[in-house]
Design an enzyme around this catalytic site. Structure first.
Site, PDB file in Angstrom:
ATOM      1  CE  LYS A   8      -4.050   1.481   2.695  1.00 21.76           C
ATOM      2  NZ  LYS A   8      -4.855   2.059   1.623  1.00 21.76           N
TER       3      LYS A   8
HETATM    4  N1  PMP Z   1      -7.830  -1.212  -2.617  1.00 27.91           N
HETATM    5  C1  PMP Z   1      -7.204  -0.050  -2.402  1.00 27.91           C
HETATM    6  C2  PMP Z   1      -6.445   0.574  -3.522  1.00 27.91           C
HETATM    7  C3  PMP Z   1      -7.274   0.569  -1.145  1.00 27.91           C
HETATM    8  O1  PMP Z   1      -6.666   1.741  -0.929  1.00 27.91           O
HETATM    9  C4  PMP Z   1      -8.024  -0.053  -0.111  1.00 27.91           C
HETATM   10  C5  PMP Z   1      -8.124   0.602   1.238  1.00 27.91           C
HETATM   11  N2  PMP Z   1      -7.090   0.211   2.086  1.00 27.91           N
HETATM   12  C6  PMP Z   1      -8.646  -1.277  -0.381  1.00 27.91           C
HETATM   13  C7  PMP Z   1      -8.537  -1.828  -1.641  1.00 27.91           C
HETATM   14  C8  PMP Z   1      -9.404  -2.008   0.688  1.00 27.91           C
HETATM   15  O2  PMP Z   1      -8.517  -2.583   1.626  1.00 27.91           O
HETATM   16  P1  PMP Z   1      -8.940  -2.789   3.133  1.00 27.91           P
HETATM   17  O3  PMP Z   1     -10.172  -3.612   3.131  1.00 27.91           O
HETATM   18  O4  PMP Z   1      -7.802  -3.508   3.761  1.00 27.91           O
HETATM   19  O5  PMP Z   1      -9.158  -1.450   3.715  1.00 27.91           O
END
Ligand code: PMP
Length: 307
Positions: A159
Site C-alpha cells: 500500500k
Molecule cells: N484497494 C485499495 C487501492 C485501497 O486503498 C483499499 C483501502 N485500504 C482497499 C482496496 C481495501 O482494503 P482494506 O479492506 O484492507 O481497507
C-alpha cells in the site's frame, strides 16, 4: 468527508500533540511518495462503552509486508505497533468511530529517490470518521479511463503512498464527471478494483471478485467478506471479471476500511440489477456492521477493545 484529527499523534518515536507532528518540506518521502501506509477503523459501541478496532493485527501485518516489499529501513513487530496504537487511542480518550492512519516513510532530508540506505520512520494519527461513501443510497460508478497500476511497475500488494497518484486520477475523473466512484480495469482490460476499495459482483447467486493478479490491493475487508459469504453458504470465486459482466450482474458492491460495504447502483450509466440493494449485499452489509460493533460473538476475535 467530514473528519477531524484527534489531539495526539505518534511521531518520531513518541506520542506528541497533533499540531507538533509535522515533517520538514525536504523530507524524502514527501518528495517521492516513498512510503507505505495503512488504514483501520475503530467502532464505538455504547453498550460496551468501548471502541473496537477491526483486525488491527492483520492491518499491521500488511503494513510490515508493504515495508518488506519496498525494502524500507524500518523494523518492528505487528505486536509492537498494535501496542503503540492502543496507547495512542487511549491517550486521545475519544469514544466515537475513528480511523487510524499509520505511515512508514523515508524520513531523511535527502535527495535521490530510493528505498535502501535512507532512514525511515513511522507516524500514526487518528481521525474521527463515520461514512466515507454513502452505504445506503447506492453508488453511481464509471469505468476509469485510467488503468490500475501494474504489479511490475508499483507493487500493488504494497500500500504505497506514491501508488495513490493512480487512485487520485481515477477518483477526480469520476467526481468531476458527476459519479461517486471509479472502477479500474487492470492492464489486461479485466476488472480490478475501485480507487480505494475492492469490488464484488453477484451473478446468478454466485459471488465473484477479481483475483490478486488483477493488480488489486489485497483488502482486509475483502478477505473478511469472502469468509463471511462462505460461512453463510455462498459460493465465492476469485476470478478474472470482464468489463461487460459488470453490465449484466445482479448485484455489485465495494468493500474496504473506508467504504465499509457499500452497494453500487449504476456502472457506466447501466442500472445494476433492479436498481435496489441486492439481497446478498444487504445480508453481508448487515452482518459486517454488526460484527464491527461486536454484536456477533462468532467473529469477536476480529476485534480489539481499545479500553
Ligand atoms: N484497494 C485499495 C487501492 C485501497 O486503498 C483499499 C483501502 N485500504 C482497499 C482496496 C481495501 O482494503 P482494506 O479492506 O484492507 O481497507
Amino acid at each position: 468527508m467530514a473528519s477531524t484529527v484527534e489531539k495526539f499523534s505518534y511521531f518520531q518515536g513518541k506520542i506528541v500533540p497533533a499540531e507538533d507532528a509535522n515533517i520538514n518540506i525536504e523530507t524524502h518521502g514527501f518528495q517521492y511518495g516513498t512510503g507505505v501506509f495503512g488504514g483501520l477503523r475503530g467502532y464505538y459501541n455504547a453498550d460496551f462503552d468501548n471502541v473496537f478496532l477491526f483486525r488491527i493485527y492483520d492491518h499491521f501485518k500488511r503494513l510490515l509486508n508493504s515495508v518488506k516489499i519496498m525494502q524500507l529501513n524500518f523494523q518492528a513487530t505487528p505486536e509492537e505497533l498494535v501496542d503503540i496504537t492502543l496507547e495512542l487511542v487511549q491517550k486521545n480518550q475519544r469514544k466515537e468511530n475513528i480511523y487510524i492512519r499509520p505511515i512508514v516513510y523515508t524520513s531523511a532530508l535527502e535527495l535521490s529517490p530510493r528505498f535502501h540506505q535512507v532512514p525511515a520512520d513511522i507516524a500514526i494519527y487518528i481521525l474521527a470518521l463515520n461514512d466515507y461513501l454513502d452505504t445506503k443510497r447506492g453508488l453511481r460508478t464509471r469505468i476509469s479511463s485510467w488503468r490500475r497500476i501494474n504489479d511490475v511497475a508499483i507493487p500493488t500488494l504494497s500500500k504505497a503512498s506514491g501508488g495513490y497518484i493512480n487512485s487520485a486520477l481515477a477518483k477526480s475523473e469520476a467526481l468531476i464527471d458527476g459519479y461517486d466512484e471509479a472502477i479500474f480495469l487492470d492492464d489486461r482490460g479485466f476488472v480490478s478494483e475501485g480507487s480505494a476499495e475492492n469490488l464484488f459482483i453477484v451473478r446468478d447467486g454466485t459471488i465473484l471478485t477479481p483475483p490478486i493478479h488483477s493488480s488489486i490491493l489485497e483488502g482486509i475487508t475483502r478477505r473478511s467478506i469472502i469468509q463471511l459469504a462462505r460461512d453463510l453458504g455462498y459460493t465465492v470465486v476469485e476470478r478474472d471479471i470482464s468489463r461487460s459482466e459488470l453490465y449484466i450482474c445482479d448485484e455489485a458492491f465495494f468493500s474496504g476500511t473506508g467504504v465499509q460495504v457499500a452497494w453500487i447502483k449504476e456502472i457506466d450509466n447501466r442500472t445494476v440489477g433492479n436498481g435496489e440493494m441486492g439481497s446478498i449485499t444487504a445480508k453481508l452489509q448487515k452482518l459486517f456492521f454488526d460484527i464491527v460493533r461486536n454484536k456477533e460473538e462468532k467473529y469477536s476475535s476480529w476485534l480489539t477493545g481499545a479500553y
